[in-house]
Design an enzyme around this catalytic site. Structure first.
Site, PDB file in Angstrom:
ATOM      1  N   TYR A   1       0.797  -1.231   0.000  1.00 44.10           N
ATOM      2  CA  TYR A   1       0.000   0.000   0.000  1.00 44.10           C
ATOM      3  C   TYR A   1       0.829   1.280   0.000  1.00 44.10           C
ATOM      4  O   TYR A   1       0.268   2.377   0.002  1.00 44.10           O
ATOM      5  CB  TYR A   1      -0.957  -0.005   1.205  1.00 44.10           C
TER       6      TYR A   1
ATOM      7  N   HIS B   1      -9.384   0.324  -5.225  1.00 42.49           N
ATOM      8  CA  HIS B   1      -8.403  -0.390  -4.408  1.00 42.49           C
ATOM      9  C   HIS B   1      -7.023   0.086  -4.831  1.00 42.49           C
ATOM     10  O   HIS B   1      -6.765   0.261  -6.025  1.00 42.49           O
ATOM     11  CB  HIS B   1      -8.508  -1.901  -4.611  1.00 42.49           C
TER      12      HIS B   1
HETATM   13  C1  DQA Z   1      -7.672  -2.787  -0.477  1.00 43.56           C
HETATM   14  C2  DQA Z   1      -7.674  -4.260  -0.882  1.00 43.56           C
HETATM   15  C3  DQA Z   1      -8.459  -5.082   0.120  1.00 43.56           C
HETATM   16  O1  DQA Z   1      -8.462  -6.442  -0.264  1.00 43.56           O
HETATM   17  C4  DQA Z   1      -7.833  -4.965   1.493  1.00 43.56           C
HETATM   18  O2  DQA Z   1      -8.592  -5.692   2.439  1.00 43.56           O
HETATM   19  C5  DQA Z   1      -7.611  -3.569   1.924  1.00 43.56           C
HETATM   20  C6  DQA Z   1      -7.163  -2.589   0.939  1.00 43.56           C
HETATM   21  C7  DQA Z   1      -6.778  -1.937  -1.417  1.00 43.56           C
HETATM   22  O3  DQA Z   1      -6.875  -0.711  -1.348  1.00 43.56           O
HETATM   23  O4  DQA Z   1      -5.981  -2.501  -2.177  1.00 43.56           O
HETATM   24  O5  DQA Z   1      -7.709  -3.245   3.092  1.00 43.56           O
HETATM   25  O6  DQA Z   1      -8.983  -2.298  -0.581  1.00 43.56           O
END
Ligand code: DQA
Length: 137
Positions: free
Chosen positions: A22, A96
């Site tokens: 992230y 995401h």
């Molecule tokens: C997310 C992807 C999801 O699977 C995960 O649970 C997250 C972040 C993303 O931004 O890539 O918390 O939404």
């Protein structure tokens, strides 16, 4: 144009958790860049780790042109958030930061996508900006 950026569960930990997935920037830092891109007046931000609060934020989004929603793990199982999206007229783009299709099997399923205007994933913090840009088209 007024955009509401909603982040769900664990997104408050962005910059601290799984930085390889992230990134190292905090959610506040990412939101600052979003404001720089779109302008202060057009952006509002909300984050909650509580499913019901996300539903309430979606229900209260009247007056916004669009919602950019990263529901975090709620994406994969929250029928409550899905119903909230379906119950309002405000269009929602699911985002995401990671490419959920290139990760664990459970992340490939979203219960929200069907009731969203579109889905953007895999572009890190730029997923939010790309989603916001889609409302200009
Ligand atoms: C997310 C992807 C999801 O699977 C995960 O649970 C997250 C972040 C993303 O931004 O890539 O918390 O939404």
């Amino acid at each position: 144009m007024r955009l509401l950026f909603i982040n769900g569960v664990n997104l408050n930990m962005t910059g601290l958790r799984e930085k390889d997935v992230y990134g190292a920037q905090t959610l506040d830092e990412i939101n600052y860049e979003i404001v720089e891109h779109f302008s202060e007046d057009s952006c509002e931000f909300y984050q909650s780790n509580n499913e019901g609060d996300i539903c309430t934020a979606i229900q209260c989004a009247e007056g916004f042109d669009g919602i950019i929603l990263n529901a975090g793990a709620f994406t994969h199982y929250s029928y409550a958030i899905r119903d909230a999206i379906a119950s309002v007229g405000t269009p929602v783009v699911e985002v995401h930061m990671s490419n959920v299709h290139a990760r664990e099997e459970f992340r490939k399923k979203s219960v929200l996508s069907e009731v969203c205007k579109g889905v953007i994933c895999g572009f890190g913090k730029n997923s939010y900006i790309l989603a916001g840009e889609s409302f200009k088209l």
